[in-house]
Design an enzyme around this catalytic site. Structure first.
Site, PDB file in Angstrom:
ATOM      1  N   ASN A  99      -6.080  -6.724 -10.162  1.00 51.51           N
ATOM      2  CA  ASN A  99      -6.523  -6.506 -11.551  1.00 51.51           C
ATOM      3  C   ASN A  99      -7.035  -4.905 -11.720  1.00 51.51           C
ATOM      4  OD1 ASN A  99      -8.509  -6.145  -9.383  1.00 51.51           O
ATOM      5  ND2 ASN A  99     -10.457  -7.216  -9.836  1.00 51.51           N
ATOM      6  N   ASP A 111      -6.664 -11.191 -11.104  1.00 50.97           N
ATOM      7  CA  ASP A 111      -7.580 -11.179  -9.926  1.00 50.97           C
ATOM      8  C   ASP A 111      -7.216 -12.704  -9.178  1.00 50.97           C
ATOM      9  OD1 ASP A 111      -9.630 -12.289  -8.062  1.00 50.97           O
ATOM     10  OD2 ASP A 111     -11.227 -11.719 -10.283  1.00 50.97           O
ATOM     11  N   TYR A 127      -0.738 -18.227  -9.227  1.00 52.27           N
ATOM     12  CA  TYR A 127       1.046 -18.944  -9.513  1.00 52.27           C
ATOM     13  C   TYR A 127       1.447 -17.872  -9.899  1.00 52.27           C
ATOM     14  CZ  TYR A 127       4.180 -21.553 -12.435  1.00 52.27           C
ATOM     15  OH  TYR A 127       5.399 -22.173 -11.945  1.00 52.27           O
ATOM     16  N   SER A 172      -8.940  -5.920  -1.904  1.00 53.72           N
ATOM     17  CA  SER A 172      -9.949  -6.024  -1.552  1.00 53.72           C
ATOM     18  C   SER A 172      -9.876  -4.623  -1.812  1.00 53.72           C
ATOM     19  CB  SER A 172     -10.183  -6.466  -0.162  1.00 53.72           C
ATOM     20  OG  SER A 172     -11.112  -5.947   0.326  1.00 53.72           O
ATOM     21  N   ALA A 200      -4.548  -8.140   6.028  1.00 48.78           N
ATOM     22  CA  ALA A 200      -4.298  -6.617   6.288  1.00 48.78           C
ATOM     23  C   ALA A 200      -6.204  -7.328   6.684  1.00 48.78           C
ATOM     24  CB  ALA A 200      -4.311  -6.242   4.533  1.00 48.78           C
ATOM     25  N   TYR A 243     -17.809  -6.481   3.151  1.00 45.36           N
ATOM     26  CA  TYR A 243     -17.064  -5.979   3.691  1.00 45.36           C
ATOM     27  C   TYR A 243     -16.739  -6.635   5.021  1.00 45.36           C
ATOM     28  CZ  TYR A 243     -12.623  -2.895   4.812  1.00 45.36           C
ATOM     29  OH  TYR A 243     -11.352  -2.990   4.910  1.00 45.36           O
ATOM     30  N   ARG A 282     -14.114   8.081   0.331  1.00 44.95           N
ATOM     31  CA  ARG A 282     -13.485   8.318   1.885  1.00 44.95           C
ATOM     32  C   ARG A 282     -13.278   9.233   2.450  1.00 44.95           C
ATOM     33  NH1 ARG A 282      -9.399   3.510   1.779  1.00 44.95           N
ATOM     34  NH2 ARG A 282      -8.700   3.888   0.229  1.00 44.95           N
TER      35      ARG A 282
HETATM   36  P1  NAD Z   1      -7.130   0.151  -2.845  1.00 37.82           P
HETATM   37  O1  NAD Z   1      -8.857   0.115  -3.488  1.00 37.82           O
HETATM   38  O2  NAD Z   1      -6.348   1.354  -2.625  1.00 37.82           O
HETATM   39  O3  NAD Z   1      -6.443  -0.921  -3.044  1.00 37.82           O
HETATM   40  C1  NAD Z   1      -6.763  -2.571  -3.061  1.00 37.82           C
HETATM   41  C2  NAD Z   1      -6.384  -2.988  -4.023  1.00 37.82           C
HETATM   42  O4  NAD Z   1      -6.849  -4.347  -4.268  1.00 37.82           O
HETATM   43  C3  NAD Z   1      -6.418  -2.266  -5.674  1.00 37.82           C
HETATM   44  O5  NAD Z   1      -4.966  -1.889  -6.426  1.00 37.82           O
HETATM   45  C4  NAD Z   1      -6.920  -3.020  -5.952  1.00 37.82           C
HETATM   46  O6  NAD Z   1      -7.073  -3.515  -7.415  1.00 37.82           O
HETATM   47  C5  NAD Z   1      -6.661  -4.664  -5.168  1.00 37.82           C
HETATM   48  N1  NAD Z   1      -7.941  -5.468  -5.635  1.00 37.82           N
HETATM   49  C6  NAD Z   1      -9.154  -5.796  -5.517  1.00 37.82           C
HETATM   50  N2  NAD Z   1      -9.757  -6.953  -5.465  1.00 37.82           N
HETATM   51  C7  NAD Z   1      -8.859  -7.579  -6.052  1.00 37.82           C
HETATM   52  C8  NAD Z   1      -9.040  -9.235  -6.574  1.00 37.82           C
HETATM   53  N3  NAD Z   1      -9.653  -9.964  -6.831  1.00 37.82           N
HETATM   54  N4  NAD Z   1      -7.961  -9.710  -7.239  1.00 37.82           N
HETATM   55  C9  NAD Z   1      -6.945  -8.443  -6.998  1.00 37.82           C
HETATM   56  N5  NAD Z   1      -6.605  -6.833  -6.809  1.00 37.82           N
HETATM   57  C10 NAD Z   1      -7.749  -6.882  -6.443  1.00 37.82           C
HETATM   58  O7  NAD Z   1      -7.763  -0.075  -1.211  1.00 37.82           O
HETATM   59  P2  NAD Z   1      -6.268   0.349   0.445  1.00 37.82           P
HETATM   60  O8  NAD Z   1      -6.763   1.300   1.254  1.00 37.82           O
HETATM   61  O9  NAD Z   1      -4.669   0.618  -0.055  1.00 37.82           O
HETATM   62  O10 NAD Z   1      -7.076  -0.736   1.312  1.00 37.82           O
HETATM   63  C11 NAD Z   1      -6.396  -2.102   0.702  1.00 37.82           C
HETATM   64  C12 NAD Z   1      -5.795  -3.295   1.717  1.00 37.82           C
HETATM   65  O11 NAD Z   1      -6.165  -2.904   3.776  1.00 37.82           O
HETATM   66  C13 NAD Z   1      -7.663  -3.824   1.841  1.00 37.82           C
HETATM   67  O12 NAD Z   1      -7.365  -4.845   1.426  1.00 37.82           O
HETATM   68  C14 NAD Z   1      -7.926  -3.568   3.069  1.00 37.82           C
HETATM   69  O13 NAD Z   1      -9.756  -3.728   3.277  1.00 37.82           O
HETATM   70  C15 NAD Z   1      -7.519  -2.888   3.947  1.00 37.82           C
HETATM   71  N6  NAD Z   1      -7.283  -1.415   4.993  1.00 37.82           N
HETATM   72  C16 NAD Z   1      -7.219  -0.394   4.773  1.00 37.82           C
HETATM   73  C17 NAD Z   1      -7.721   0.545   5.436  1.00 37.82           C
HETATM   74  C18 NAD Z   1      -7.013   1.999   5.090  1.00 37.82           C
HETATM   75  O14 NAD Z   1      -7.420   2.965   5.621  1.00 37.82           O
HETATM   76  N7  NAD Z   1      -6.801   2.462   3.842  1.00 37.82           N
HETATM   77  C19 NAD Z   1      -8.308  -0.188   6.510  1.00 37.82           C
HETATM   78  C20 NAD Z   1      -8.870  -0.940   6.688  1.00 37.82           C
HETATM   79  C21 NAD Z   1      -8.543  -2.562   6.004  1.00 37.82           C
HETATM   80  N1  UDP Z   2     -17.865  10.752   5.667  1.00 40.18           N
HETATM   81  C1  UDP Z   2     -18.227  12.356   5.956  1.00 40.18           C
HETATM   82  N2  UDP Z   2     -18.289  12.758   4.005  1.00 40.18           N
HETATM   83  C2  UDP Z   2     -17.763  12.366   3.537  1.00 40.18           C
HETATM   84  C3  UDP Z   2     -17.305  10.677   3.277  1.00 40.18           C
HETATM   85  C4  UDP Z   2     -17.188  10.748   4.798  1.00 40.18           C
HETATM   86  O1  UDP Z   2     -18.650  12.857   6.720  1.00 40.18           O
HETATM   87  O2  UDP Z   2     -17.481  12.448   1.989  1.00 40.18           O
HETATM   88  C5  UDP Z   2     -18.202  10.244   7.031  1.00 40.18           C
HETATM   89  C6  UDP Z   2     -18.495   8.842   6.927  1.00 40.18           C
HETATM   90  O3  UDP Z   2     -19.961   9.226   7.146  1.00 40.18           O
HETATM   91  C7  UDP Z   2     -17.763   8.384   7.861  1.00 40.18           C
HETATM   92  C8  UDP Z   2     -16.207   8.808   8.151  1.00 40.18           C
HETATM   93  O4  UDP Z   2     -16.791  10.587   8.238  1.00 40.18           O
HETATM   94  O5  UDP Z   2     -18.646   8.863   9.673  1.00 40.18           O
HETATM   95  C9  UDP Z   2     -15.367   8.315   7.566  1.00 40.18           C
HETATM   96  O6  UDP Z   2     -15.465   7.532   6.285  1.00 40.18           O
HETATM   97  P1  UDP Z   2     -14.779   6.479   5.215  1.00 40.18           P
HETATM   98  O7  UDP Z   2     -15.501   6.046   4.195  1.00 40.18           O
HETATM   99  O8  UDP Z   2     -13.925   7.552   5.116  1.00 40.18           O
HETATM  100  O9  UDP Z   2     -14.295   5.841   6.500  1.00 40.18           O
HETATM  101  P2  UDP Z   2     -14.677   4.636   7.221  1.00 40.18           P
HETATM  102  O10 UDP Z   2     -16.892   4.858   7.570  1.00 40.18           O
HETATM  103  O11 UDP Z   2     -15.078   3.214   6.388  1.00 40.18           O
HETATM  104  O12 UDP Z   2     -14.647   4.601   9.040  1.00 40.18           O
END
Ligand code: NAD
Ligand code: UDP
Length: 321
Positions: free
Chosen positions: A37, A61, A67, A80, A119, A150, A191
């Site tokens: 979405n 969403d 479906y 997410s 995930a 989260y 991030r």
């Molecule tokens: P992202 O935000 O880039 O991607 C998430 C996608 O989900 C987005 O495109 C968003 O629009 C879509 N989305 C969210 N809610 C929705 C809904 N209700 N209906 C349809 N689409 C929806 O984040 P990402 O980094 O690609 O993460 C993807 C998945 O991996 C997530 O489930 C996240 O929790 C998990 N994950 C990612 C990391 C990481 O480091 N990137 C670490 C741990 C877990």
């Molecule tokens: N962080 C930081 N400056 C930023 C963004 C993040 O120092 O501008 C720190 C944050 O406090 C955390 C670490 O970097 O300790 C990783 O953050 P991120 O948001 O990438 O992921 P997560 O905390 O979920 O691991």
């Protein structure tokens, strides 16, 4: 489409990780149906796939009934928000997609007799008291803290996935992803890496939260995607950590980014400090013994290489290169 071609549905398919998964599954010969979405994702991430006969996109969403017509072999539930900045902005949507969205995705997989993958995340370990984190550690999560929306949604998603496995016999996989980075992250997603690079591009100081002594272990996206591919094709229903065990303090990480940015742009960004957000985990490192033994997987891309590729992507995207 041949009648034996595997069909894989990827929720969150227009996100950072989801879009890389679309690419990999299509390259492996699958037909991919991405559902998103765009709440935190972007059409840019899948623009190159539009018109590909093995790709279909559904804007939807997934907290509402899902479906899709016809046979589906795999459902990968990746929808997410994933960045703390994102999920603090939209906590209710985060809780809903982790709970209601996981329920809908599981029900959809059950109706299609498909294999299901959730995930999940290292955040299920919270601010961990066991280091490095093994899959049998239950975690140290504050349910009512800012990250609770989260962390608890993902813990619920894991519980729901195991219930569908045990009660309905659904063929499930639980993937615990540790911090992953790479091209197609949003520069404004908050991030650590995009935030540091974004500041440096704007000529502003990179902000390290706290004193920067907290640790993370960063995995390059192609390694993660390879782990996901292997996990889906392995026979294991317990959670599996996928991440890069190379642990680094956030201050050291900022310095690595500073050095590479200087190589590319010739300018050195300063580093400043801001207060540490509440419940920010002090340390995080995956124990990947299980992934190594069950999947024969371990990461192969080091930070120097992964950071260069990702920073180059950001610089090109912002036309700085
Ligand atoms: P992202 O935000 O880039 O991607 C998430 C996608 O989900 C987005 O495109 C968003 O629009 C879509 N989305 C969210 N809610 C929705 C809904 N209700 N209906 C349809 N689409 C929806 O984040 P990402 O980094 O690609 O993460 C993807 C998945 O991996 C997530 O489930 C996240 O929790 C998990 N994950 C990612 C990391 C990481 O480091 N990137 C670490 C741990 C877990
Ligand atoms: N962080 C930081 N400056 C930023 C963004 C993040 O120092 O501008 C720190 C944050 O406090 C955390 C670490 O970097 O300790 C990783 O953050 P991120 O948001 O990438 O992921 P997560 O905390 O979920 O691991």
């Amino acid at each position: 489409m041949s009648s034996s071609q595997p069909i894989t549905v990827i929720t969150g398919g227009a996100g950072f990780l989801g879009s890389h998964l679309c690419d990999r599954f299509i390259a492996e010969g699958h037909r991919v149906i991405a559902i998103d979405n765009f709440i935190t994702g972007s059409p840019d991430n899948i623009a190159h796939l539009i018109g590909n006969p093995n790709f279909q996109f559904i804007q939807h969403d997934v907290t509402n009934y899902i479906y899709v017509e016809g046979r589906v072999d795999n459902v990968l539930h990746f929808a997410s928000p994933a960045s703390p900045i994102d999920y603090l902005k939209i906590p209710i949507q985060t809780l809903k997609v982790g709970s209601l969205g996981t329920h809908k995705a599981l029900g959809f997989a059950k109706a299609k007799k498909a294999r299901f993958m959730i995930a999940s995340t290292s955040e299920v370990y919270g601010d961990p008291l066991v280091h490095p984190q093994t899959e049998d550690y239950w975690g140290n999560v504050n349910p009512i803290g800012f990250r609770g929306c989260y962390d608890e949604a993902k813990r619920f998603a894991e519980a729901m996935t195991m219930a569908y496995h045990r009660h309905h016999g659904l063929d499930t996989r639980i993937l615990r992803i540790f911090n992953t980075y790479g091209p197609r992250m949003r520069l404004d997603d908050g991030r650590a890496l995009p935030s540091f690079v974004g500041s440096a591009i704007r000529g502003e100081p990179m902000t390290v939260f706290g004193d920067g002594s907290q640790t993370r272990s960063f995995c390059y996206v192609s390694d993660l995607v390879d782990g996901i591919w292997r996990l889906l094709n392995a026979e294991i229903h317990e959670p599996v950590n996928i991440g890069n065990p190379s642990e680094i303090t956030i201050l050291e990480f900022a310095k690595e980014v500073q050095t590479i940015m200087k190589e590319f742009t010739g300018r050195e960004a300063e580093i400043t400090f801001k207060p540490l957000p509440a419940d920010d985990p002090k340390q995080r490192q995956p124990d990947i013994t299980r992934a190594k033994s069950v999947l024969g997987w371990q990461p192969t891309v080091g930070r120097a290489e992964g950071l260069r590729k990702t920073i180059e992507f950001f610089l090109k995207k912002t036309a700085t290169l």
